[in-house]
Write a protein that holds these residues in place. Structure first.
Motif, short mmCIF file in Angstrom:
data_model
loop_
_atom_site.label_atom_id
_atom_site.label_comp_id
_atom_site.label_asym_id
_atom_site.label_seq_id
_atom_site.Cartn_x
_atom_site.Cartn_y
_atom_site.Cartn_z
N SER A 105 75.49 0.48 54.58
CA SER A 105 76.61 1.27 54.05
C SER A 105 77.90 0.62 54.49
O SER A 105 77.95 -0.08 55.51
CB SER A 105 76.56 2.72 54.54
OG SER A 105 75.39 3.37 54.10
N SER A 107 82.31 1.28 54.88
CA SER A 107 83.29 2.35 55.08
C SER A 107 84.57 2.01 54.33
O SER A 107 85.20 0.99 54.58
CB SER A 107 83.59 2.52 56.58
OG SER A 107 84.55 3.53 56.78
N ILE A 130 77.65 -0.87 44.67
CA ILE A 130 78.13 0.18 45.58
C ILE A 130 77.82 1.53 44.95
O ILE A 130 78.10 1.76 43.76
CB ILE A 130 79.64 0.04 45.84
CG1 ILE A 130 79.92 -1.32 46.51
CG2 ILE A 130 80.16 1.18 46.71
CD1 ILE A 130 81.40 -1.62 46.68
N SER A 131 77.25 2.43 45.76
CA SER A 131 76.86 3.76 45.27
C SER A 131 77.50 4.83 46.13
O SER A 131 77.77 4.63 47.32
CB SER A 131 75.33 3.92 45.30
OG SER A 131 74.70 2.89 44.58
N ASP A 132 77.71 6.01 45.52
CA ASP A 132 78.30 7.12 46.27
C ASP A 132 77.20 7.90 46.99
O ASP A 132 76.02 7.53 46.96
CB ASP A 132 79.12 8.03 45.36
CG ASP A 132 78.29 8.67 44.24
OD1 ASP A 132 77.04 8.66 44.34
OD2 ASP A 132 78.88 9.17 43.27
N SER A 133 77.58 8.99 47.64
CA SER A 133 76.63 9.77 48.44
C SER A 133 75.54 10.42 47.60
O SER A 133 74.48 10.77 48.12
CB SER A 133 77.38 10.85 49.23
OG SER A 133 78.10 11.72 48.34
N ASN A 158 86.33 2.31 41.23
CA ASN A 158 85.03 2.23 40.55
C ASN A 158 85.15 1.32 39.33
O ASN A 158 86.21 0.73 39.08
CB ASN A 158 84.52 3.62 40.19
CG ASN A 158 85.42 4.35 39.20
OD1 ASN A 158 86.33 3.77 38.59
ND2 ASN A 158 85.17 5.64 39.02
N GLN A 164 88.62 5.62 44.58
CA GLN A 164 87.70 6.53 45.24
C GLN A 164 88.27 6.97 46.59
O GLN A 164 89.11 6.29 47.19
CB GLN A 164 86.35 5.83 45.45
CG GLN A 164 85.73 5.29 44.17
CD GLN A 164 85.46 6.38 43.16
OE1 GLN A 164 84.61 7.24 43.38
NE2 GLN A 164 86.16 6.33 42.04
N TYR A 169 79.93 4.60 51.82
CA TYR A 169 79.27 4.32 50.55
C TYR A 169 78.11 3.36 50.79
O TYR A 169 78.21 2.45 51.63
CB TYR A 169 80.25 3.71 49.54
CG TYR A 169 81.35 4.63 49.10
CD1 TYR A 169 81.25 5.34 47.90
CD2 TYR A 169 82.49 4.81 49.88
CE1 TYR A 169 82.27 6.20 47.49
CE2 TYR A 169 83.51 5.68 49.48
CZ TYR A 169 83.38 6.37 48.29
OH TYR A 169 84.38 7.22 47.88
N SER A 170 77.03 3.58 50.05
CA SER A 170 75.88 2.68 50.15
C SER A 170 76.19 1.37 49.43
O SER A 170 76.90 1.36 48.42
CB SER A 170 74.64 3.32 49.53
OG SER A 170 74.29 4.51 50.21
#
Length: 224
Positions: A105, A107, A130-133, A158, A164, A169-170
């Motif tokens: 992840s 930051s 990159i992915s959100d929660s 995004n 964002q 974020y992953s």
């Protein structure tokens, strides 16, 4: 008759001792348990068949060994606690500095996040996702790789260009070969950000980078 009573008492004492021992995780964790077992056996031994002196010596030797092990475990625990305090102090000194950590992840801090990508190899391009929660992919980027490691900065937007919010974020990095096809080799990467705190979580020390927390042993470098 007395022999029967003594035998019964000994059997009952043994059963009670066994039950108590079973409820204790390890005899070494509390040598008082061992002492209780020994004194119970002495109190309830049959007068006509007392405990053999050699057995007594063996049990006393075992008791001394157990006590030494308990003391050693206590000293080891104190040493571990001191090491954790030293580790926490060292981690706290990093607050405010940019650090590089191993993490899946990243930051987003003040609208920016940074990765360190590997050198060019079987892959000539890094495909960053990159992915959100919630697991939704919000940003994709293809970054040409060079002969050495390089930093890549995400501007926090995004794929639609919408900024964002700061947070964790992953991130995943795949490789693309010079032929434009995905490579089978996983691409290693590290995450760069500003350390904002350090704390103890159980027996571990964790380093905070905004909303992202990583184990202290995942620290790879302090970035100048």
């Amino acid at each position: 008759m007395s022999g029967t009573v003594g035998t019964t008492a000994t059997a009952q004492a043994a059963a009670n001792a066994a039950q108590q021992a079973a409820s204790t995780p390890t005899i070494a964790s509390d040598f008082n348990t061992f002492l209780t077992l020994l004194t119970t056996q002495l109190k309830n031994q049959s007068p006509t068949d007392p405990l053999d002196a050699n057995q007594m010596m063996a049990q006393l030797t075992q008791f001394a060994s157990v006590e030494q092990q308990v003391n050693m475990n206590q000293n080891l625990q104190q040493l571990i606690s001191l090491q954790q305090v030293n580790g926490l102090t060292a981690a706290a000194d990093l607050v405010g500095h940019r650090v590089e950590v191993q993490s899946s992840s990243l930051s987003l801090q003040q609208g920016s996040a940074e990765l360190r990508l590997p050198a060019r190899g079987a892959a000539s391009t890094a495909a960053v996702t990159i992915s959100d929660s919630a697991g939704r992919v919000i940003r994709r980027a293809e970054v040409p790789l060079t002969q050495g490691t390089q930093a890549w900065t995400w501007d926090g937007r995004n794929d639609a260009g919408i900024q964002q919010v700061d947070g964790a974020y992953s991130v995943a990095v795949a490789g693309i070969g010079s032929d434009g096809k995905p490579t089978s080799q996983a691409q290693s990467f590290t995450v760069i950000g500003t350390a904002t705190g350090a704390s103890r979580s159980g027996s571990n020390i964790v380093l905070s980078m905004g909303s992202l927390t990583v184990p202290y042993d995942q620290l790879r470098a302090v970035v100048q």
